[in-house]
Design a protein around this motif. Structure first.
Motif, PDB file in Angstrom:
ATOM      1  N   GLY A  95      -6.502  14.738  -3.458  1.00  0.00           N
ATOM      2  CA  GLY A  95      -6.821  13.902  -2.530  1.00  0.00           C
ATOM      3  C   GLY A  95      -7.772  14.803  -1.604  1.00  0.00           C
ATOM      4  N   ARG A  96      -8.928  14.044  -1.286  1.00  0.00           N
ATOM      5  CA  ARG A  96      -9.995  14.739  -0.369  1.00  0.00           C
ATOM      6  C   ARG A  96     -10.321  14.111   0.799  1.00  0.00           C
ATOM      7  NH1 ARG A  96     -14.803  15.006  -5.154  1.00  0.00           N
ATOM      8  NH2 ARG A  96     -13.448  16.193  -6.674  1.00  0.00           N
ATOM      9  N   ALA A  97      -9.904  14.721   1.954  1.00  0.00           N
ATOM     10  CA  ALA A  97      -9.876  14.134   3.353  1.00  0.00           C
ATOM     11  C   ALA A  97     -10.930  13.351   3.740  1.00  0.00           C
ATOM     12  CB  ALA A  97      -9.604  15.368   4.185  1.00  0.00           C
ATOM     13  N   SER A 153     -12.234  11.077   1.951  1.00  0.00           N
ATOM     14  CA  SER A 153     -13.164  10.651   0.778  1.00  0.00           C
ATOM     15  C   SER A 153     -12.374   9.747  -0.037  1.00  0.00           C
ATOM     16  CB  SER A 153     -13.704  11.862   0.116  1.00  0.00           C
ATOM     17  OG  SER A 153     -14.491  11.397  -0.714  1.00  0.00           O
ATOM     18  N   GLY A 154     -11.227  10.226  -0.397  1.00  0.00           N
ATOM     19  CA  GLY A 154     -10.534   9.276  -1.494  1.00  0.00           C
ATOM     20  C   GLY A 154      -9.585   9.975  -2.372  1.00  0.00           C
ATOM     21  N   THR A 155      -9.370   9.494  -3.480  1.00  0.00           N
ATOM     22  CA  THR A 155      -8.439  10.458  -4.365  1.00  0.00           C
ATOM     23  C   THR A 155      -9.255  10.365  -5.984  1.00  0.00           C
ATOM     24  OG1 THR A 155      -6.365   9.343  -3.332  1.00  0.00           O
ATOM     25  CG2 THR A 155      -6.103  10.645  -5.613  1.00  0.00           C
ATOM     26  N   TYR A 156      -9.192  11.662  -6.423  1.00  0.00           N
ATOM     27  CA  TYR A 156     -10.021  11.906  -7.459  1.00  0.00           C
ATOM     28  C   TYR A 156      -9.367  12.389  -8.696  1.00  0.00           C
ATOM     29  CZ  TYR A 156     -13.931  11.708  -4.130  1.00  0.00           C
ATOM     30  OH  TYR A 156     -14.913  10.946  -3.463  1.00  0.00           O
ATOM     31  N   VAL A 157      -9.952  12.255  -9.908  1.00  0.00           N
ATOM     32  CA  VAL A 157      -9.028  12.857 -10.867  1.00  0.00           C
ATOM     33  C   VAL A 157      -9.382  14.273 -10.734  1.00  0.00           C
ATOM     34  CG1 VAL A 157      -9.111  13.222 -13.510  1.00  0.00           C
ATOM     35  CG2 VAL A 157      -9.518  10.720 -12.283  1.00  0.00           C
ATOM     36  N   ARG A 158      -8.338  15.222 -11.037  1.00  0.00           N
ATOM     37  CA  ARG A 158      -8.402  16.722 -10.843  1.00  0.00           C
ATOM     38  C   ARG A 158      -8.730  17.390 -12.194  1.00  0.00           C
ATOM     39  NH1 ARG A 158      -4.208  20.450  -7.735  1.00  0.00           N
ATOM     40  NH2 ARG A 158      -4.963  22.385  -8.098  1.00  0.00           N
ATOM     41  N   ARG A 189       0.699  -1.253  -0.021  1.00  0.00           N
ATOM     42  CA  ARG A 189      -0.135  -0.028  -0.016  1.00  0.00           C
ATOM     43  C   ARG A 189       0.923   1.363   0.059  1.00  0.00           C
ATOM     44  NH1 ARG A 189      -5.340  -1.303   4.062  1.00  0.00           N
ATOM     45  NH2 ARG A 189      -5.747  -3.121   3.248  1.00  0.00           N
ATOM     46  N   ASN A 190       2.009   1.161   0.629  1.00  0.00           N
ATOM     47  CA  ASN A 190       2.683   2.456   0.618  1.00  0.00           C
ATOM     48  C   ASN A 190       3.327   2.691  -0.768  1.00  0.00           C
ATOM     49  OD1 ASN A 190       4.651  -0.103   0.774  1.00  0.00           O
ATOM     50  ND2 ASN A 190       6.289   1.240   1.298  1.00  0.00           N
ATOM     51  N   VAL A 191       3.542   1.762  -1.414  1.00  0.00           N
ATOM     52  CA  VAL A 191       3.857   1.850  -2.971  1.00  0.00           C
ATOM     53  C   VAL A 191       2.901   2.684  -3.862  1.00  0.00           C
ATOM     54  CG1 VAL A 191       4.753   0.984  -4.968  1.00  0.00           C
ATOM     55  CG2 VAL A 191       5.331   0.081  -3.036  1.00  0.00           C
ATOM     56  N   THR A 192       1.484   2.274  -3.626  1.00  0.00           N
ATOM     57  CA  THR A 192       0.433   3.062  -4.202  1.00  0.00           C
ATOM     58  C   THR A 192       0.283   4.193  -3.898  1.00  0.00           C
ATOM     59  OG1 THR A 192      -1.198   1.692  -3.050  1.00  0.00           O
ATOM     60  CG2 THR A 192      -0.529   0.655  -4.950  1.00  0.00           C
ATOM     61  N   GLN A 193       0.500   4.635  -2.638  1.00  0.00           N
ATOM     62  CA  GLN A 193       0.378   5.552  -1.808  1.00  0.00           C
ATOM     63  C   GLN A 193       1.507   6.709  -2.312  1.00  0.00           C
ATOM     64  OE1 GLN A 193      -2.265   6.679   0.424  1.00  0.00           O
ATOM     65  NE2 GLN A 193      -1.181   8.827  -0.465  1.00  0.00           N
ATOM     66  N   ARG A 231       2.580  11.343  -6.010  1.00  0.00           N
ATOM     67  CA  ARG A 231       3.341  12.062  -7.065  1.00  0.00           C
ATOM     68  C   ARG A 231       2.384  12.496  -8.306  1.00  0.00           C
ATOM     69  NH1 ARG A 231       8.424  11.943  -9.168  1.00  0.00           N
ATOM     70  NH2 ARG A 231       8.764  12.340 -11.576  1.00  0.00           N
ATOM     71  N   LEU A 232       1.316  11.777  -8.471  1.00  0.00           N
ATOM     72  CA  LEU A 232       0.332  12.276  -9.187  1.00  0.00           C
ATOM     73  C   LEU A 232      -0.485  13.385  -8.818  1.00  0.00           C
ATOM     74  CD1 LEU A 232      -0.977   9.203 -10.998  1.00  0.00           C
ATOM     75  CD2 LEU A 232       0.826  10.587 -11.572  1.00  0.00           C
ATOM     76  N   ILE A 233      -0.828  13.377  -7.499  1.00  0.00           N
ATOM     77  CA  ILE A 233      -1.109  14.706  -6.884  1.00  0.00           C
ATOM     78  C   ILE A 233      -0.210  15.952  -6.971  1.00  0.00           C
ATOM     79  CG2 ILE A 233      -1.994  15.664  -4.598  1.00  0.00           C
ATOM     80  CD1 ILE A 233      -2.938  12.944  -3.654  1.00  0.00           C
TER      81      ILE A 233
END
Length: 252
Positions: free
Chosen positions: A61-63, A65-70, A43-47, A52-54
């Motif tokens: 990232g939304r606290a 809620s998750g991670t969304y396409v910006r 999981r640390n790898v995907t995080q 990086r993409l953030i």
């Protein structure tokens, strides 16, 4: 050839999937646990990959809620022109005002700094001659947009009220107006733009990633006698800005 770090491989794959439209703008990505299982990593790898993409501006990232396409960031145009110095005060502040933003900056000056050889050559002085070194972080709406490192020969400003660019009666007025106040008339700016990759320090200050593309502009101001009076290295993040040069055409 050594393999990339696992998180970079995952980041590359996720980036390609987002750009291909697998997830649309505003859509939530699978959880890091789901992606870790899919890619066969921790999981640390995907995080780290998602972080990086953030930073790149592709995801947000939304606290809780998750991670969304910006929504893609607007790539703004910075026009560099002979007229930018005639709009009064700081050219950067004038640029930001035209875009409806509040242009501000933070700076730190160090007087009596010996000029390294490459700066001495640009200023037509001797290596080791004393200068005032000023580092700037420029902000728009509180967000970093560009960096600058400026050198001014103390032989020109020593003993005057403008020796420190951001202190005294003309603090924040820009090089042209400051120099004019002590009888030095600037009539030429020479700029040399070069593509470069962000150093770790630049990336940290600009909120981008190490190695991201930046435009490095080597700018030198000259007075009416052709004497260099200031030189600076300006760093502009390519992902946020495109730089355009405006040239006036003289009529016959």
């Amino acid at each position: 050839m050594p393999r990339e770090a696992p998180y970079l491989e995952v980041a590359d794959s996720l980036r390609a999937r987002v750009l291909a439209g697998e997830w649309s703008v505003g859509e939530r990505l699978p959880s890091r646990a789901q992606l870790a299982e899919e890619y066969g990593v921790g999981r640390n790898v995907t995080q780290r990959a998602m972080d990086r993409l953030i930073v790149e501006g592709l995801l947000e990232g939304r606290a809780g809620s998750g991670t969304y396409v910006r929504k893609p960031r607007e790539r703004m145009r910075m026009v560099r022109s002979r007229h930018r110095e005639q709009r009064g005060h700081s050219p950067f502040r004038a640029d930001m005002k035209e875009r409806g933003s509040d242009g501000t900056w933070e700076s730190h000056s160090v007087a009596r700094t010996p000029a390294p050889p490459h700066i001495a050559e640009r200023l037509a002085i001797q290596p080791g001659d004393l200068c005032v070194l000023t580092r700037y972080e420029f902000l728009a709406g509180g967000q970093p947009v560009q960096l600058s490192t400026s050198w001014e020969p103390m032989s020109i400003t020593d003993g005057t009220p403008i020796i420190l660019p951001e202190m005294g009666p003309l603090a924040g007025k820009g090089v042209v107006e400051r120099m004019r106040s002590i009888g030095v008339a600037i009539d030429t700016a020479v700029e040399v733009p070069r593509p470069a990759r962000a150093t770790q320090e630049q990336a940290n200050l600009l909120g981008i990633s190490l190695g991201d593309l930046v435009l490095e502009i080597e700018r030198t101001y000259l007075d009416t006698d052709g004497r260099p009076v200031e030189t600076a290295d300006i760093i502009v993040p390519d992902a946020r800005w495109e730089v355009a040069y405006e040239f006036g055409i003289e009529r016959e």
